[in-house]
Design an enzyme around this catalytic site. Structure first.
Site, PDB file in Angstrom:
ATOM      1  N   GLU A 164       0.843  -1.195   0.000  1.00  0.00           N
ATOM      2  CA  GLU A 164       0.000   0.000   0.000  1.00  0.00           C
ATOM      3  C   GLU A 164       0.881   1.248   0.000  1.00  0.00           C
ATOM      4  O   GLU A 164       1.846   1.315   0.735  1.00  0.00           O
ATOM      5  CB  GLU A 164      -0.909  -0.016   1.240  1.00  0.00           C
ATOM      6  CG  GLU A 164      -1.904   1.107   1.276  1.00  0.00           C
ATOM      7  CD  GLU A 164      -2.636   1.267  -0.047  1.00  0.00           C
ATOM      8  OE1 GLU A 164      -3.287   0.322  -0.498  1.00  0.00           O
ATOM      9  OE2 GLU A 164      -2.541   2.353  -0.643  1.00  0.00           O
ATOM     10  N   LYS A 223       8.189  -1.643  -2.428  1.00  0.00           N
ATOM     11  CA  LYS A 223       7.574  -0.894  -1.332  1.00  0.00           C
ATOM     12  C   LYS A 223       8.656  -0.291  -0.441  1.00  0.00           C
ATOM     13  O   LYS A 223       8.619   0.895  -0.107  1.00  0.00           O
ATOM     14  CB  LYS A 223       6.643  -1.820  -0.534  1.00  0.00           C
ATOM     15  CG  LYS A 223       6.065  -1.206   0.713  1.00  0.00           C
ATOM     16  CD  LYS A 223       5.178   0.002   0.432  1.00  0.00           C
ATOM     17  CE  LYS A 223       4.966   0.809   1.696  1.00  0.00           C
ATOM     18  NZ  LYS A 223       4.177   2.017   1.478  1.00  0.00           N
ATOM     19  N   CYS A 279       6.243   4.513   9.261  1.00  0.00           N
ATOM     20  CA  CYS A 279       6.875   3.664   8.242  1.00  0.00           C
ATOM     21  C   CYS A 279       8.249   4.062   7.740  1.00  0.00           C
ATOM     22  O   CYS A 279       9.069   3.174   7.504  1.00  0.00           O
ATOM     23  CB  CYS A 279       5.930   3.485   7.076  1.00  0.00           C
ATOM     24  SG  CYS A 279       4.503   2.490   7.559  1.00  0.00           S
TER      25      CYS A 279
HETATM   26  P1  NAD Z   1      -2.046  -0.692  12.647  1.00  0.00           P
HETATM   27  O1  NAD Z   1      -1.265  -1.041  13.841  1.00  0.00           O
HETATM   28  O2  NAD Z   1      -2.821   0.587  12.605  1.00  0.00           O
HETATM   29  O3  NAD Z   1      -3.110  -1.866  12.338  1.00  0.00           O
HETATM   30  C1  NAD Z   1      -2.803  -3.211  12.387  1.00  0.00           C
HETATM   31  C2  NAD Z   1      -3.979  -3.945  13.036  1.00  0.00           C
HETATM   32  O4  NAD Z   1      -3.779  -5.357  12.901  1.00  0.00           O
HETATM   33  C3  NAD Z   1      -4.137  -3.692  14.539  1.00  0.00           C
HETATM   34  O5  NAD Z   1      -5.413  -3.133  14.789  1.00  0.00           O
HETATM   35  C4  NAD Z   1      -3.978  -5.087  15.181  1.00  0.00           C
HETATM   36  O6  NAD Z   1      -4.817  -5.288  16.286  1.00  0.00           O
HETATM   37  C5  NAD Z   1      -4.357  -5.993  14.031  1.00  0.00           C
HETATM   38  N1  NAD Z   1      -3.833  -7.352  14.156  1.00  0.00           N
HETATM   39  C6  NAD Z   1      -2.568  -7.744  14.451  1.00  0.00           C
HETATM   40  N2  NAD Z   1      -2.480  -9.083  14.426  1.00  0.00           N
HETATM   41  C7  NAD Z   1      -3.705  -9.562  14.123  1.00  0.00           C
HETATM   42  C8  NAD Z   1      -4.245 -10.873  13.953  1.00  0.00           C
HETATM   43  N3  NAD Z   1      -3.468 -11.953  14.065  1.00  0.00           N
HETATM   44  N4  NAD Z   1      -5.553 -10.994  13.657  1.00  0.00           N
HETATM   45  C9  NAD Z   1      -6.341  -9.903  13.519  1.00  0.00           C
HETATM   46  N5  NAD Z   1      -5.877  -8.641  13.652  1.00  0.00           N
HETATM   47  C10 NAD Z   1      -4.578  -8.471  13.956  1.00  0.00           C
HETATM   48  O7  NAD Z   1      -1.033  -0.744  11.413  1.00  0.00           O
HETATM   49  P2  NAD Z   1      -1.153   0.033  10.013  1.00  0.00           P
HETATM   50  O8  NAD Z   1      -0.645   1.417  10.146  1.00  0.00           O
HETATM   51  O9  NAD Z   1      -2.500  -0.200   9.441  1.00  0.00           O
HETATM   52  O10 NAD Z   1      -0.072  -0.744   9.164  1.00  0.00           O
HETATM   53  C11 NAD Z   1      -0.295  -2.069   8.719  1.00  0.00           C
HETATM   54  C12 NAD Z   1       0.785  -2.423   7.713  1.00  0.00           C
HETATM   55  O11 NAD Z   1       0.693  -1.568   6.566  1.00  0.00           O
HETATM   56  C13 NAD Z   1       2.203  -2.266   8.234  1.00  0.00           C
HETATM   57  O12 NAD Z   1       2.984  -3.313   7.703  1.00  0.00           O
HETATM   58  C14 NAD Z   1       2.648  -0.954   7.649  1.00  0.00           C
HETATM   59  O13 NAD Z   1       4.046  -0.932   7.441  1.00  0.00           O
HETATM   60  C15 NAD Z   1       1.934  -0.916   6.326  1.00  0.00           C
HETATM   61  N6  NAD Z   1       1.660   0.426   5.798  1.00  0.00           N
HETATM   62  C16 NAD Z   1       1.230   1.434   6.625  1.00  0.00           C
HETATM   63  C17 NAD Z   1       0.900   2.671   6.078  1.00  0.00           C
HETATM   64  C18 NAD Z   1       0.391   3.794   6.951  1.00  0.00           C
HETATM   65  O14 NAD Z   1       0.227   4.888   6.436  1.00  0.00           O
HETATM   66  N7  NAD Z   1       0.135   3.593   8.222  1.00  0.00           N
HETATM   67  C19 NAD Z   1       0.975   2.883   4.702  1.00  0.00           C
HETATM   68  C20 NAD Z   1       1.405   1.834   3.888  1.00  0.00           C
HETATM   69  C21 NAD Z   1       1.745   0.613   4.456  1.00  0.00           C
HETATM   70  C1  UGA Z   2       4.524   7.602   3.711  1.00  0.00           C
HETATM   71  C2  UGA Z   2       4.534   7.553   2.182  1.00  0.00           C
HETATM   72  O1  UGA Z   2       4.355   8.878   1.674  1.00  0.00           O
HETATM   73  C3  UGA Z   2       3.428   6.634   1.664  1.00  0.00           C
HETATM   74  O2  UGA Z   2       3.522   6.530   0.246  1.00  0.00           O
HETATM   75  C4  UGA Z   2       3.575   5.252   2.293  1.00  0.00           C
HETATM   76  O3  UGA Z   2       2.524   4.402   1.886  1.00  0.00           O
HETATM   77  C5  UGA Z   2       3.553   5.393   3.799  1.00  0.00           C
HETATM   78  O4  UGA Z   2       4.626   6.279   4.211  1.00  0.00           O
HETATM   79  C6  UGA Z   2       3.775   4.111   4.523  1.00  0.00           C
HETATM   80  O5  UGA Z   2       4.325   3.169   3.978  1.00  0.00           O
HETATM   81  O6  UGA Z   2       3.387   4.117   5.699  1.00  0.00           O
HETATM   82  P1  UGA Z   2       3.095   8.869   5.566  1.00  0.00           P
HETATM   83  O7  UGA Z   2       4.199   8.468   6.468  1.00  0.00           O
HETATM   84  O8  UGA Z   2       1.710   8.563   5.967  1.00  0.00           O
HETATM   85  O9  UGA Z   2       3.292   8.192   4.120  1.00  0.00           O
HETATM   86  O10 UGA Z   2       3.149  10.444   5.303  1.00  0.00           O
HETATM   87  P2  UGA Z   2       4.138  11.367   4.421  1.00  0.00           P
HETATM   88  O11 UGA Z   2       3.314  12.383   3.765  1.00  0.00           O
HETATM   89  O12 UGA Z   2       5.025  10.583   3.556  1.00  0.00           O
HETATM   90  O13 UGA Z   2       4.994  12.097   5.530  1.00  0.00           O
HETATM   91  C7  UGA Z   2       5.958  11.418   6.310  1.00  0.00           C
HETATM   92  C8  UGA Z   2       6.739  12.410   7.150  1.00  0.00           C
HETATM   93  O14 UGA Z   2       7.611  13.184   6.322  1.00  0.00           O
HETATM   94  C9  UGA Z   2       5.865  13.409   7.896  1.00  0.00           C
HETATM   95  O15 UGA Z   2       6.393  13.636   9.181  1.00  0.00           O
HETATM   96  C10 UGA Z   2       5.960  14.650   7.037  1.00  0.00           C
HETATM   97  O16 UGA Z   2       5.720  15.818   7.757  1.00  0.00           O
HETATM   98  C11 UGA Z   2       7.399  14.561   6.563  1.00  0.00           C
HETATM   99  N1  UGA Z   2       7.681  15.296   5.310  1.00  0.00           N
HETATM  100  C12 UGA Z   2       7.028  14.957   4.168  1.00  0.00           C
HETATM  101  C13 UGA Z   2       8.630  16.298   5.303  1.00  0.00           C
HETATM  102  O17 UGA Z   2       9.245  16.610   6.341  1.00  0.00           O
HETATM  103  N2  UGA Z   2       8.901  16.955   4.123  1.00  0.00           N
HETATM  104  C14 UGA Z   2       8.267  16.641   2.960  1.00  0.00           C
HETATM  105  O18 UGA Z   2       8.571  17.266   1.918  1.00  0.00           O
HETATM  106  C15 UGA Z   2       7.307  15.611   2.982  1.00  0.00           C
END
Ligand code: NAD
Ligand code: UGA
Length: 468
Positions: A164, A223, A279
């Site tokens: 994602e 990713k 992340c």
């Molecule tokens: P999160 O902690 O918000 O959500 C994960 C959820 O999974 C939790 O609510 C937890 O209770 C649940 N869970 C864990 N083990 C489980 C199980 N065995 N059965 C059912 N539920 C279970 O995490 P997130 O931010 O949604 O991130 C999830 C993944 O996506 C991570 O690998 C992260 O790196 C990736 N990711 C995050 C973002 C972001 O913006 N947060 C963006 C892209 C990718």
């Molecule tokens: C980031 C990536 O942008 C997503 O594509 C990815 O899916 C995600 O991580 C993930 O894998 O979790 P996110 O962390 O939600 O998304 O937010 P960003 O907009 O990327 O910002 C990350 C951090 O960088 C923030 O603290 C933001 O303030 C900072 N940032 C961003 C800067 O300091 N300067 C910039 O120019 C941009």
């Protein structure tokens, strides 16, 4: 021929699973989507009748309103949802390991493994299993081995990688209109068919040419690579911001000039107090660990530096605050505006504000903190974790949570802008100035305010990437 998916389950109702699968439900009325989690409180919040959802994300409420109870369901009954689904997203957390082999670097795959084992234990028909969590390369292979070793006879599992790319704060527009959807699969006839089934789901609203299909390992590595390269741009501009501060040049002007080169482009060149979020750091450390495991120490060192530069940026900023306030902030009041790691989210994971406040506490300053979204309980939890040696009562004596910017700034010596919330742009600085102790300082960690205007009012303004 490819399976036409009718029922989807998403394991993990977090920042990724919730919004992504809610959007799938919204855009695919012919598919039933159930999002499950072991965290009952979270599921209850997703089902809240007044839509007080567990995460704050602009536009999310409308998406959930449009399909919850129609073809979108939230449940703690993980097993039932697995049994009924044709396709399973695994969207559980993959934090950095805190102990054991690879502690501090490697991803903790325990949650992915437990979810995978649950699928193997309860599934009684063929499933397409989609790795949505961000994972190290070859995790899909481990999932396949676990599933096959525990499968019931006549149950086939096809594994896909579908990382994602949404960013928090813009998750809904990112999902509605993604730059690309990436699907990795084995290049076998079965693998390619599973890939087709998933692509057909996204094709309900994403143009086909933006649905990229690649091999499993390329997908997993892409990713990590995308996050590493985005973070690298921020660390590069932040490194240059230190030069600007020392030379009197202006990082905004430098970023603008550099970003005009179409080969470089203007995005992700905003200097800041340091990147946060769940992340960037985690995924780069993961890449560092992977490089080291592959005996590529130079590659590991290269990427590690991106994280080190970010740490330097955070500590450099808090040091600048102390230096500017006549080398002591003991007993002084500092208003910190913003606690979330970026605007438009209530998420605080790895937020730069946490390190700043920890540093100010070490100098025995009083902090007045205001953030428009973050829950109070979250703030106390983060600050306790950042200073494990301090009892919570001590932290609460030093940090006061305020209900507005005005309240936080009143009587303070300095204002520190830590998050780029839009409402901080609209602060009436004349009024704030009147209410503060003099000389009144503003430290802009987000290039948010009009420094010339504030200086005219009487403030002493210190901005990231600008000389005094
Ligand atoms: P999160 O902690 O918000 O959500 C994960 C959820 O999974 C939790 O609510 C937890 O209770 C649940 N869970 C864990 N083990 C489980 C199980 N065995 N059965 C059912 N539920 C279970 O995490 P997130 O931010 O949604 O991130 C999830 C993944 O996506 C991570 O690998 C992260 O790196 C990736 N990711 C995050 C973002 C972001 O913006 N947060 C963006 C892209 C990718
Ligand atoms: C980031 C990536 O942008 C997503 O594509 C990815 O899916 C995600 O991580 C993930 O894998 O979790 P996110 O962390 O939600 O998304 O937010 P960003 O907009 O990327 O910002 C990350 C951090 O960088 C923030 O603290 C933001 O303030 C900072 N940032 C961003 C800067 O300091 N300067 C910039 O120019 C941009």
């Amino acid at each position: 021929s490819p399976v036409k998916v009718k029922k989807i389950v998403c394991i993990g109702a977090g920042y990724v699973g919730g919004p992504t699968c809610a959007v799938i439900a919204q855009r695919c009325p012919d598919i039933t989507v159930t999002i499950v989690d072991i965290n009952e409180a979270r599921i209850n919040a997703w089902n809240d009748k007044d839509f007080h959802l567990p995460i704050y994300e602009p536009g999310l409420e409308d998406v959930v309103k449009s399909c919850r109870g129609r073809n979108l369901f939230f449940s703690t009954d993980v097993d039932k949802a697995i049994q009924e689904a044709d396709l399973i997203f695994v969207s559980v957390n993959t934090p950095t390991k805190k102990s054991g082999v690879g502690a501090g670097f490697a991803a903790d795959l325990n949650y992915v493994e437990l979810a995978t084992r649950r699928i193997a234990a309860v599934a009684n028909s063929n499933k397409i299993v989609v790795e949505k969590s961000t994972v190290p390369c070859r995790t899909a292979e481990s999932m396949r081995v676990i599933l096959e070793a525990n499968a019931k006879p006549n149950c086939r599992f096809d594994i896909l990688s579908n990382p994602e790319f949404l960013a928090e704060g813009t998750a809904i527009p990112d999902l509605h209109n993604p730059d690309r959807v990436l699907i990795g699969s084995l290049q076998t006839p079965e693998g390619l068919e599973a890939c087709q089934s998933l692509a057909d789901i996204y094709a309900h609203w994403v143009p086909r040419e933006r649905i990229l299909t690649v091999g499993l390992w390329s997908s997993e590595l892409s990713k990590l690579a995308a996050n590493a390269m985005l973070a690298q741009r921020i660390s590069s501009i932040n490194a240059l911001s230190a030069i600007c501060e020392a030379t009197g040049s202006n990082i905004d002007e430098v970023a603008h000039a550099v970003g005009h080169d179409t080969r470089i482009g203007p995005k992700f060149l905003k200097a800041s107090v340091g990147f946060g979020g769940s992340c960037f750091q985690k995924d780069i450390l993961n890449l560092v660990y992977l490089s080291e495991s592959l005996h590529l120490p130079e590659v590991a060192a290269y990427w590690r530096q991106v994280v080190e530069m970010n740490e330097y940026q955070k500590s450099r900023f808090s040091k600048r605050v102390v230096d500017t306030l006549f080398n002591t902030i003991t007993g002084k009041h500092i208003a910190v505006l913003g606690f979330a790691f970026k605007a438009d989210t209530g998420d605080t994971r790895e937020s730069a504000a946490i390190s700043l406040i920890r540093d100010f506490q070490k100098e025995r300053a009083n902090v007045n903190l205001y953030d428009p979204q973050v829950e109070e309980s979250q703030i106390w939890q983060d600050l306790s974790e950042a200073s494990p040696e301090l009892p919570l009562e001590t932290i609460k004596k030093q940090v006061r949570i305020c209900s507005s910017s005005m309240q936080a700034c009143k009587g303070a010596e300095a204002v520190v802008i830590a998050t780029e919330w839009k409402e901080f742009k609209e602060i009436d600085w004349e009024v704030v100035y009147q209410s503060m102790n003099k000389p009144a300082f503003v430290f802009d960690g987000r290039l948010l305010v009009d420094a010339a205007k504030l200086t005219k009012i009487g403030f002493k303004v210190v901005t990231i990437g600008r000389g005094e």
